[in-house]
Design an enzyme around this catalytic site. Structure first.
Site, mmCIF file in Angstrom:
data_model
loop_
_atom_site.group_PDB
_atom_site.id
_atom_site.type_symbol
_atom_site.label_atom_id
_atom_site.label_comp_id
_atom_site.label_asym_id
_atom_site.label_seq_id
_atom_site.Cartn_x
_atom_site.Cartn_y
_atom_site.Cartn_z
ATOM 1 C CE LYS A 86 -35.871 44.235 61.389
ATOM 2 N NZ LYS A 86 -35.943 45.758 62.057
ATOM 3 C CG ASP A 214 -43.717 45.890 66.934
ATOM 4 O OD1 ASP A 214 -44.089 45.475 68.161
ATOM 5 O OD2 ASP A 214 -42.856 44.911 66.438
HETATM 6 N N1 LIG Z 1 -27.547 48.234 67.050
HETATM 7 C C1 LIG Z 1 -27.876 46.748 67.643
HETATM 8 N N2 LIG Z 1 -27.129 46.585 68.796
HETATM 9 C C2 LIG Z 1 -27.247 45.527 69.510
HETATM 10 N N3 LIG Z 1 -28.672 44.731 69.484
HETATM 11 C C3 LIG Z 1 -29.324 45.334 68.526
HETATM 12 C C4 LIG Z 1 -29.124 46.295 67.555
HETATM 13 N N4 LIG Z 1 -30.176 46.320 66.839
HETATM 14 C C5 LIG Z 1 -31.072 45.229 67.297
HETATM 15 N N5 LIG Z 1 -30.570 44.664 68.032
HETATM 16 C C6 LIG Z 1 -31.067 43.422 68.847
HETATM 17 O O1 LIG Z 1 -31.676 42.656 67.940
HETATM 18 C C7 LIG Z 1 -33.406 42.508 67.873
HETATM 19 C C8 LIG Z 1 -33.817 42.301 66.702
HETATM 20 O O2 LIG Z 1 -33.797 43.540 65.842
HETATM 21 P P1 LIG Z 1 -34.902 44.231 65.331
HETATM 22 O O3 LIG Z 1 -34.447 45.386 64.452
HETATM 23 O O4 LIG Z 1 -36.009 44.565 66.315
HETATM 24 O O5 LIG Z 1 -35.621 43.086 64.444
HETATM 25 P P2 LIG Z 1 -37.303 42.522 64.081
HETATM 26 O O6 LIG Z 1 -37.840 43.766 62.952
HETATM 27 O O7 LIG Z 1 -37.243 41.309 63.693
HETATM 28 O O8 LIG Z 1 -37.966 42.794 65.447
HETATM 29 C C9 LIG Z 1 -33.680 43.564 68.847
HETATM 30 O O9 LIG Z 1 -34.819 43.083 69.568
HETATM 31 C C10 LIG Z 1 -32.280 43.684 69.486
HETATM 32 O O10 LIG Z 1 -32.461 42.949 70.860
HETATM 33 MG MG LIG Z 2 -37.834 44.257 66.679
#
Ligand SMILES: Nc1ncnc2c1ncn2[C@@H]1O[C@H](COP(=O)(O)OP(=O)(O)O)[C@@H](O)[C@H]1O
Ligand SMILES: [Mg+2]
Ligand SMILES: *[C@@H]1O[C@H](CO)[C@@H](O)[C@H](O)[C@H]1NC(C)=O
Ligand SMILES: *[C@@H]1O[C@H](CO)[C@@H](O)[C@H](O)[C@H]1NC(C)=O
Length: 422
Positions: A86, A214
């Site tokens: 994501k 994870d």
């Molecule tokens: N609510 C949020 N506010 C700010 N940054 C976010 C938020 N959610 C995720 N991120 C950033 O986006 C990155 C990717 O989101 P994540 O859900 O971990 O995706 P993936 O499943 O690809 O690892 C995270 O590592 C974080 O740094």
């Molecule tokens: Mg992640």
């Protein structure tokens, strides 16, 4: 930047964005998949099943957000972070509030690897989108201060609905471990305590015991000094099935723990234990010990030891953290501080035989006492109170620069008068 551009194009394609609940999507007929390779079809089916199971019993809530607002918001969105699956961009809503928009990362490893394998861009996007849908479903059903808040979600009505899902989340700041190491102990303790409260909630959640498969710092963000998990697509509510104890080894790179197979054929507590050991190895070891108040260190060492060898479950861990919090807030730990001894002098009638500890009504009264005692150079109003509620003041014979902790107020004698230092 690339991701924001893609989002804009996607949004421009559709005349309007359609608000649907994740559950409504599940009621759609299965995607036309006859053209897809069997391997990809099977992976899609699995994710769909996983999603259905999680959504079962949940309320079919509509997104509380107008998708038109979201589309406008994504205009100049800077990327906050991205992972395998994501990408997250920052956006300002029409009302002025800032949010985080999470969508499938088309250039991320998950989609790319799938494309290399199956050569099906659309199917692969959908596969990745199922993970985001799973996350949205979990975020809907779980509510906790340690879980990032979901404001709503939108589905791009152009193209395939699942692939165009965008989650609108509470805005956080990606976790910077190096920065955290430089914050005061009290802040680091708060993060660890928040994590323990989250793990307690997950262990006893309405969906059963949830494991974060994870589990890494990059799956968390900070919101107003509080730690919150944001990446929930690799969460699982299922505990490992087993036939015998040998099936239940919890493995980590540095350590493994043999667990028991319950009569119900499940590895008992494996989800809770996996979370707890991960919290130990990624958070506690770095954040808890250094520059902690010396008198608290034995308690913190015990927590580190007990989570490092899984002697404690989450319940005991939470209890141990709450005890440290209580000692810290109440100032009780100050009693054991060796620093008090060094500069201490005796007075009567002291609450402590180790120094001059008197109950006072106010700093003014303490100042008067200090002025009247030739040995007194400084005093500290502690957080300790007598049974009447009067604070205890510790009088000292050196004009110390040592401020024992953030819960005490120190005063230092300045020639004849007293000046408040802190
Ligand atoms: N609510 C949020 N506010 C700010 N940054 C976010 C938020 N959610 C995720 N991120 C950033 O986006 C990155 C990717 O989101 P994540 O859900 O971990 O995706 P993936 O499943 O690809 O690892 C995270 O590592 C974080 O740094
Ligand atoms: Mg992640
Ligand atoms: C915990 O303490 C025990 C006994 O003091 C010791 O043998 C063990 O190595 C410690 N384990 C960890 C993970 O610190
Ligand atoms: C832990 O606490 C929860 C909630 O208070 C309780 O339901 C559960 O039985 C406790 N577990 C253990 C092992 O003590």
């Amino acid at each position: 930047m690339e991701a924001a551009g893609r989002w804009r194009r996607g949004a421009a394609l559709s005349a309007a964005l359609l608000a649907l609940s994740a559950l409504a999507l599940l009621l759609l007929p299965p995607p036309p998949g006859s053209a897809l390779p069997p391997g990809l079809l099977e992976e899609l089916r699995q994710r769909r099943r996983d999603l259905r199971r999680l959504a079962a019993g949940g309320a079919a809530a509509e997104g509380g957000l107008r998708c038109g607002d979201v589309r406008r918001a994504a205009g100049t969105a800077p990327v906050l972070g991205s992972g395998f699956t994501k990408v997250v961009v920052r956006a300002a809503l029409a009302g002025g509030g800032a949010v985080a928009l999470k969508s499938v990362h088309g250039a991320g490893r998950e989609v790319r690897q799938c494309e290399q394998r199956y050569g099906e861009p659309a199917g692969c996007r959908r596969l990745a989108a199922y993970k985001l849908l799973k996350e949205v479903t979990l975020l809907r059903r779980l509510r906790h201060p340690g879980i990032v808040q979901l404001h709503g979600q939108c589905y791009d009505s152009g193209g395939e609905p699942e692939a165009g899902v965008t989650a609108v989340l509470e805005l956080g700041a990606p976790l910077e471990m190096i920065q955290l190491l430089q914050t005061p102990w009290e802040e680091r303790f708060k993060i660890c305590l928040g994590l323990v409260e989250l793990l307690f909630y997950l262990a006893h959640s309405p969906l059963g015991s949830i494991v974060l498969l994870d589990f890494q710092p990059r799956q968390f963000v900070m919101v107003d000094g509080n730690l919150k998990v944001t990446d929930m697509d690799d969460a699982s509510t299922e505990e490992l099935s087993c036939e015998e104890d040998n099936d239940c080894t919890l493995d980590f790179p540095t350590k493994s723990f043999p667990l028991q197979c319950s009569s119900a054929g499940k590895c008992e507590g494996i989800n809770e234990k996996r979370n707890l050991f991960n919290a130990y190895r990624y958070f506690f070891t770095y954040l808890l010990p250094h520059s902690a108040p010396p008198a608290l260190q034995p308690f913190l060492s015990d927590i580190l030891n007990a989570t490092g060898n899984l002697r404690y479950g989450i319940n005991e861990t939470l209890r141990a953290f709450e005890k440290v919090l209580h000692l810290y807030k109440s100032g009780l730990y100050l009693q054991k501080r060796p620093l008090l001894l060094k500069e201490a002098y005796k007075c009567w009638p002291s609450y402590s035989h180790l120094g001059c500890l008197l109950s006072v009504h106010s700093p003014e009264e303490a100042a008067a006492i200090c002025s009247s005692q030739p040995q007194c150079q400084s005093f500290i109003i502690t957080q300790q109170r007598t049974w009447t509620g009067r604070p205890l003041a510790s009088f000292q014979s050196s004009p110390t620069d040592l401020i024992p902790d953030t819960t005490a107020v120190a005063y230092i004698k300045r020639s004849a008068s007293l000046g408040r230092r802190l």
